[in-house]
Write a protein that holds these residues in place. Structure first.
Motif, PDB file in Angstrom:
ATOM      1  N   LEU A  58      32.008   0.073  47.179  1.00  0.00           N
ATOM      2  CA  LEU A  58      32.359   1.240  47.979  1.00  0.00           C
ATOM      3  C   LEU A  58      32.721   2.435  47.102  1.00  0.00           C
ATOM      4  O   LEU A  58      32.225   3.545  47.306  1.00  0.00           O
ATOM      5  CB  LEU A  58      33.527   0.907  48.921  1.00  0.00           C
ATOM      6  CG  LEU A  58      34.049   2.062  49.783  1.00  0.00           C
ATOM      7  CD1 LEU A  58      32.955   2.557  50.724  1.00  0.00           C
ATOM      8  CD2 LEU A  58      35.268   1.624  50.554  1.00  0.00           C
ATOM      9  N   VAL A  59      33.564   2.215  46.103  1.00  0.00           N
ATOM     10  CA  VAL A  59      33.964   3.304  45.213  1.00  0.00           C
ATOM     11  C   VAL A  59      32.742   3.860  44.481  1.00  0.00           C
ATOM     12  O   VAL A  59      32.565   5.078  44.383  1.00  0.00           O
ATOM     13  CB  VAL A  59      35.053   2.836  44.223  1.00  0.00           C
ATOM     14  CG1 VAL A  59      35.240   3.836  43.097  1.00  0.00           C
ATOM     15  CG2 VAL A  59      36.370   2.630  44.953  1.00  0.00           C
ATOM     16  N   SER A  60      31.887   2.992  43.992  1.00  0.00           N
ATOM     17  CA  SER A  60      30.684   3.436  43.287  1.00  0.00           C
ATOM     18  C   SER A  60      29.782   4.269  44.200  1.00  0.00           C
ATOM     19  O   SER A  60      29.284   5.332  43.798  1.00  0.00           O
ATOM     20  CB  SER A  60      29.928   2.225  42.750  1.00  0.00           C
ATOM     21  OG  SER A  60      28.759   2.623  42.101  1.00  0.00           O
ATOM     22  N   SER A  61      29.580   3.821  45.416  1.00  0.00           N
ATOM     23  CA  SER A  61      28.739   4.555  46.369  1.00  0.00           C
ATOM     24  C   SER A  61      29.345   5.910  46.718  1.00  0.00           C
ATOM     25  O   SER A  61      28.630   6.918  46.781  1.00  0.00           O
ATOM     26  CB  SER A  61      28.549   3.743  47.656  1.00  0.00           C
ATOM     27  OG  SER A  61      27.817   2.576  47.392  1.00  0.00           O
ATOM     28  N   LEU A  62      30.641   5.941  46.942  1.00  0.00           N
ATOM     29  CA  LEU A  62      31.297   7.217  47.265  1.00  0.00           C
ATOM     30  C   LEU A  62      31.258   8.181  46.087  1.00  0.00           C
ATOM     31  O   LEU A  62      31.045   9.384  46.273  1.00  0.00           O
ATOM     32  CB  LEU A  62      32.737   6.976  47.715  1.00  0.00           C
ATOM     33  CG  LEU A  62      32.899   6.375  49.106  1.00  0.00           C
ATOM     34  CD1 LEU A  62      34.348   5.963  49.354  1.00  0.00           C
ATOM     35  CD2 LEU A  62      32.438   7.369  50.166  1.00  0.00           C
ATOM     36  N   GLU A  63      31.443   7.663  44.872  1.00  0.00           N
ATOM     37  CA  GLU A  63      31.360   8.527  43.691  1.00  0.00           C
ATOM     38  C   GLU A  63      29.951   9.105  43.541  1.00  0.00           C
ATOM     39  O   GLU A  63      29.793  10.295  43.237  1.00  0.00           O
ATOM     40  CB  GLU A  63      31.778   7.763  42.438  1.00  0.00           C
ATOM     41  CG  GLU A  63      33.255   7.501  42.374  1.00  0.00           C
ATOM     42  CD  GLU A  63      33.665   6.611  41.212  1.00  0.00           C
ATOM     43  OE1 GLU A  63      34.861   6.604  40.906  1.00  0.00           O
ATOM     44  OE2 GLU A  63      32.798   5.931  40.612  1.00  0.00           O
ATOM     45  N   ASP A  64      28.931   8.290  43.773  1.00  0.00           N
ATOM     46  CA  ASP A  64      27.549   8.777  43.712  1.00  0.00           C
ATOM     47  C   ASP A  64      27.323   9.862  44.763  1.00  0.00           C
ATOM     48  O   ASP A  64      26.696  10.890  44.487  1.00  0.00           O
ATOM     49  CB  ASP A  64      26.550   7.634  43.928  1.00  0.00           C
ATOM     50  CG  ASP A  64      26.488   6.669  42.761  1.00  0.00           C
ATOM     51  OD1 ASP A  64      26.996   7.002  41.661  1.00  0.00           O
ATOM     52  OD2 ASP A  64      25.937   5.559  42.948  1.00  0.00           O
ATOM     53  N   TRP A  65      27.828   9.649  45.958  1.00  0.00           N
ATOM     54  CA  TRP A  65      27.679  10.617  47.039  1.00  0.00           C
ATOM     55  C   TRP A  65      28.392  11.925  46.693  1.00  0.00           C
ATOM     56  O   TRP A  65      27.844  13.009  46.908  1.00  0.00           O
ATOM     57  CB  TRP A  65      28.234  10.025  48.341  1.00  0.00           C
ATOM     58  CG  TRP A  65      28.082  10.950  49.504  1.00  0.00           C
ATOM     59  CD1 TRP A  65      26.984  11.096  50.305  1.00  0.00           C
ATOM     60  CD2 TRP A  65      29.056  11.876  49.998  1.00  0.00           C
ATOM     61  NE1 TRP A  65      27.221  12.047  51.253  1.00  0.00           N
ATOM     62  CE2 TRP A  65      28.482  12.539  51.085  1.00  0.00           C
ATOM     63  CE3 TRP A  65      30.361  12.195  49.616  1.00  0.00           C
ATOM     64  CZ2 TRP A  65      29.174  13.515  51.806  1.00  0.00           C
ATOM     65  CZ3 TRP A  65      31.040  13.166  50.329  1.00  0.00           C
ATOM     66  CH2 TRP A  65      30.449  13.819  51.416  1.00  0.00           C
ATOM     67  N   MET A  66      29.607  11.820  46.134  1.00  0.00           N
ATOM     68  CA  MET A  66      30.365  13.032  45.790  1.00  0.00           C
ATOM     69  C   MET A  66      29.689  13.808  44.660  1.00  0.00           C
ATOM     70  O   MET A  66      29.787  15.030  44.608  1.00  0.00           O
ATOM     71  CB  MET A  66      31.808  12.677  45.434  1.00  0.00           C
ATOM     72  CG  MET A  66      32.616  12.229  46.645  1.00  0.00           C
ATOM     73  SD  MET A  66      34.393  11.981  46.344  1.00  0.00           S
ATOM     74  CE  MET A  66      34.386  10.690  45.135  1.00  0.00           C
ATOM     75  N   LYS A  67      29.011  13.120  43.751  1.00  0.00           N
ATOM     76  CA  LYS A  67      28.268  13.821  42.695  1.00  0.00           C
ATOM     77  C   LYS A  67      27.057  14.543  43.283  1.00  0.00           C
ATOM     78  O   LYS A  67      26.695  15.630  42.854  1.00  0.00           O
ATOM     79  CB  LYS A  67      27.819  12.837  41.613  1.00  0.00           C
ATOM     80  CG  LYS A  67      28.955  12.350  40.746  1.00  0.00           C
ATOM     81  CD  LYS A  67      28.476  11.292  39.774  1.00  0.00           C
ATOM     82  CE  LYS A  67      29.661  10.674  39.039  1.00  0.00           C
ATOM     83  NZ  LYS A  67      29.252   9.499  38.255  1.00  0.00           N
ATOM     84  N   LYS A  68      26.425  13.913  44.272  1.00  0.00           N
ATOM     85  CA  LYS A  68      25.243  14.495  44.904  1.00  0.00           C
ATOM     86  C   LYS A  68      25.613  15.667  45.808  1.00  0.00           C
ATOM     87  O   LYS A  68      24.865  16.630  45.916  1.00  0.00           O
ATOM     88  CB  LYS A  68      24.511  13.413  45.708  1.00  0.00           C
ATOM     89  CG  LYS A  68      23.184  13.843  46.262  1.00  0.00           C
ATOM     90  CD  LYS A  68      22.463  12.687  46.934  1.00  0.00           C
ATOM     91  CE  LYS A  68      21.135  13.120  47.495  1.00  0.00           C
ATOM     92  NZ  LYS A  68      20.424  12.015  48.141  1.00  0.00           N
ATOM     93  N   TYR A  69      26.766  15.577  46.453  1.00  0.00           N
ATOM     94  CA  TYR A  69      27.217  16.606  47.388  1.00  0.00           C
ATOM     95  C   TYR A  69      28.598  17.112  46.993  1.00  0.00           C
ATOM     96  O   TYR A  69      29.586  16.841  47.679  1.00  0.00           O
ATOM     97  CB  TYR A  69      27.249  16.060  48.813  1.00  0.00           C
ATOM     98  CG  TYR A  69      25.915  15.550  49.292  1.00  0.00           C
ATOM     99  CD1 TYR A  69      24.909  16.446  49.639  1.00  0.00           C
ATOM    100  CD2 TYR A  69      25.658  14.189  49.371  1.00  0.00           C
ATOM    101  CE1 TYR A  69      23.677  15.987  50.070  1.00  0.00           C
ATOM    102  CE2 TYR A  69      24.421  13.722  49.798  1.00  0.00           C
ATOM    103  CZ  TYR A  69      23.442  14.616  50.148  1.00  0.00           C
ATOM    104  OH  TYR A  69      22.222  14.155  50.574  1.00  0.00           O
ATOM    105  N   PRO A  70      28.702  17.861  45.892  1.00  0.00           N
ATOM    106  CA  PRO A  70      30.018  18.356  45.471  1.00  0.00           C
ATOM    107  C   PRO A  70      30.523  19.428  46.436  1.00  0.00           C
ATOM    108  O   PRO A  70      29.730  20.074  47.135  1.00  0.00           O
ATOM    109  CB  PRO A  70      29.739  18.945  44.088  1.00  0.00           C
ATOM    110  CG  PRO A  70      28.295  19.303  44.111  1.00  0.00           C
ATOM    111  CD  PRO A  70      27.634  18.297  45.012  1.00  0.00           C
ATOM    112  N   PRO A  71      31.839  19.615  46.466  1.00  0.00           N
ATOM    113  CA  PRO A  71      32.368  20.653  47.363  1.00  0.00           C
ATOM    114  C   PRO A  71      31.961  22.034  46.845  1.00  0.00           C
ATOM    115  O   PRO A  71      31.742  22.229  45.662  1.00  0.00           O
ATOM    116  CB  PRO A  71      33.877  20.444  47.270  1.00  0.00           C
ATOM    117  CG  PRO A  71      34.077  19.840  45.927  1.00  0.00           C
ATOM    118  CD  PRO A  71      32.868  18.973  45.684  1.00  0.00           C
TER     119      PRO A  71
END
Length: 110
Positions: A58-71
């Motif tokens: 879960l943490v790995s997937s969320l980190e990947d998502w946050m890198k792809k969609y930064p604020p």
């Protein structure tokens, strides 16, 4: 983060016997529980390998998502995004503690 296999723990899955002891895949005792909370403690301990494994995923997937969609400054999810960053960092810290890692670095800064 370490994988479940890298932790060097007793082989999973873990299960509970009739005496609230936690056993590994080969029926070796991992933890014997005594006292008023024995079944509750045993349930949490028995679930630990699976919780760790899925927590890392879960943490790995969320980190990947946050890198792809930064604020961005135009984002309407600024505060919610920051809460997500904090939650991921807290979860990463808990997983590192479970893995026995001494130094923990937050994954992303918000």
């Amino acid at each position: 983060m370490k994988t479940l296999e890298q932790l060097g723990i007793s082989p999973a899955p873990w299960r509970i016997n009739d005496h609230a002891s936690v056993l590994d895949r080969y029926f070796e005792i991992i933890s014997a529980q005594y006292g008023p909370y024995n079944w509750h403690n045993a349930s949490l301990i028995a679930a630990a390998p699976q919780m760790y494994k899925h927590g890392v995923e879960l943490v790995s997937s969320l980190e990947d998502w946050m890198k792809k969609y930064p604020p961005s400054e135009f984002s309407t999810f600024g505060q919610e995004y920051q809460l997500l960053v904090e939650a991921v960092n807290n979860f990463r810290t808990a997983l590192a503690k479970a893995a026995g890692e001494s130094e923990v670095t937050p994954a992303m800064m918000g």
